[in-house]
Scaffold this motif. Structure first.
Motif, PDB file in Angstrom:
ATOM      1  N   TRP A  36       1.075  -1.513   0.116  1.00  0.00           N
ATOM      2  CA  TRP A  36      -0.115  -0.060  -0.224  1.00  0.00           C
ATOM      3  C   TRP A  36       1.105   1.510  -0.309  1.00  0.00           C
ATOM      4  N   TYR A  37       0.636   2.739  -0.684  1.00  0.00           N
ATOM      5  CA  TYR A  37       1.392   3.524  -1.208  1.00  0.00           C
ATOM      6  C   TYR A  37       0.009   4.247  -0.909  1.00  0.00           C
ATOM      7  N   ARG A  38       0.403   5.822  -0.287  1.00  0.00           N
ATOM      8  CA  ARG A  38      -0.775   6.983  -0.335  1.00  0.00           C
ATOM      9  C   ARG A  38       0.040   8.119  -0.629  1.00  0.00           C
ATOM     10  N   GLN A  39      -0.448   8.953  -1.423  1.00  0.00           N
ATOM     11  CA  GLN A  39      -0.384  10.468  -1.810  1.00  0.00           C
ATOM     12  C   GLN A  39      -1.488  11.029  -1.108  1.00  0.00           C
ATOM     13  N   LYS A  43       1.396  16.261  -2.780  1.00  0.00           N
ATOM     14  CA  LYS A  43       2.509  15.996  -1.660  1.00  0.00           C
ATOM     15  C   LYS A  43       3.361  14.305  -2.645  1.00  0.00           C
ATOM     16  N   GLN A  44       4.247  14.238  -2.944  1.00  0.00           N
ATOM     17  CA  GLN A  44       4.879  13.089  -3.183  1.00  0.00           C
ATOM     18  C   GLN A  44       4.081  11.837  -2.669  1.00  0.00           C
ATOM     19  N   ARG A  45       4.002  10.832  -3.669  1.00  0.00           N
ATOM     20  CA  ARG A  45       3.384   8.858  -3.210  1.00  0.00           C
ATOM     21  C   ARG A  45       4.450   8.330  -2.074  1.00  0.00           C
ATOM     22  N   GLU A  46       3.602   8.071  -1.324  1.00  0.00           N
ATOM     23  CA  GLU A  46       4.607   7.606  -0.430  1.00  0.00           C
ATOM     24  C   GLU A  46       4.620   6.408   0.110  1.00  0.00           C
ATOM     25  N   ASP A  89      -3.017  11.560   8.229  1.00  0.00           N
ATOM     26  CA  ASP A  89      -3.286  10.079   7.268  1.00  0.00           C
ATOM     27  C   ASP A  89      -4.235   9.899   5.796  1.00  0.00           C
ATOM     28  N   THR A  90      -4.302  11.451   6.217  1.00  0.00           N
ATOM     29  CA  THR A  90      -5.794  11.540   4.723  1.00  0.00           C
ATOM     30  C   THR A  90      -4.616  11.476   3.700  1.00  0.00           C
ATOM     31  N   ALA A  91      -5.311  10.744   2.392  1.00  0.00           N
ATOM     32  CA  ALA A  91      -4.481  10.570   1.355  1.00  0.00           C
ATOM     33  C   ALA A  91      -5.611   9.390   0.499  1.00  0.00           C
ATOM     34  N   LEU A 116     -10.040   6.692  -1.686  1.00  0.00           N
ATOM     35  CA  LEU A 116      -9.424   7.828  -0.386  1.00  0.00           C
ATOM     36  C   LEU A 116     -10.102   7.862   0.518  1.00  0.00           C
ATOM     37  N   VAL A 117      -9.136   8.046   1.877  1.00  0.00           N
ATOM     38  CA  VAL A 117      -9.158   8.317   3.082  1.00  0.00           C
ATOM     39  C   VAL A 117      -8.935   8.970   3.353  1.00  0.00           C
ATOM     40  N   THR A 118     -10.639   9.448   3.940  1.00  0.00           N
ATOM     41  CA  THR A 118     -10.751  11.231   5.111  1.00  0.00           C
ATOM     42  C   THR A 118     -10.709  11.277   6.348  1.00  0.00           C
TER      43      THR A 118
END
Length: 121
Positions: A36-39, A43-46, A89-91, A116-118
């Motif tokens: 799992w990655y998030r963006q 911001k850049q994907r991490e 953690d929103t991304a 999307l997680v908000t």
């Protein structure tokens, strides 16, 4: 053709929990690693977490102790249990698969469309 489809995103209050799931569909023989990655906006994907076929997991320092990655090899599915969520953690969370072997093709890397997680404060 192999596709990764994520589910489980949504809106949650700080301190709450969510569970993401990603299913790899298609005629799949094996998948080496899932992750799992998030963006976040602007911001850049991490990297968030990865797990090998054998079950060895790695986590970003920012989520250690709060998130748990797991996978079901028989179902070609990876999960991300997210607890004690924070606004940061929103991304958009993306599913990633490396080393996807099928009868016709070997995929080095595949990505899902994101969910999307908000997290509200």
């Amino acid at each position: 053709q192999v596709q990764l489809v994520e589910s489980g995103g949504g809106l949650v209050q700080a301190g709450g929990s969510l569970r993401l799931a990603c299913i790899a569909s298609g005629s799949i023989l094996s998948i080496s690693a899932l992750g799992w990655y998030r963006q976040a906006p602007e911001k850049q994907r991490e990297l968030v977490a990865t797990i090998t076929r054998g079950g060895r997991a790695t986590y970003a320092d920012s989520v250690k102790g709060r998130f748990t990655i797991s996978r079901n090899n028989a179902k070609n599915t990876v999960y991300l249990q997210m607890n004690s969520l924070k606004p940061e953690d929103t991304a958009v969370y993306f599913c990633n698969a490396e080393g996807v072997d099928t009868p016709r093709t070997y995929y080095v890397e595949l990505w899902g469309q994101g969910t999307l997680v908000t997290v509200s404060s």
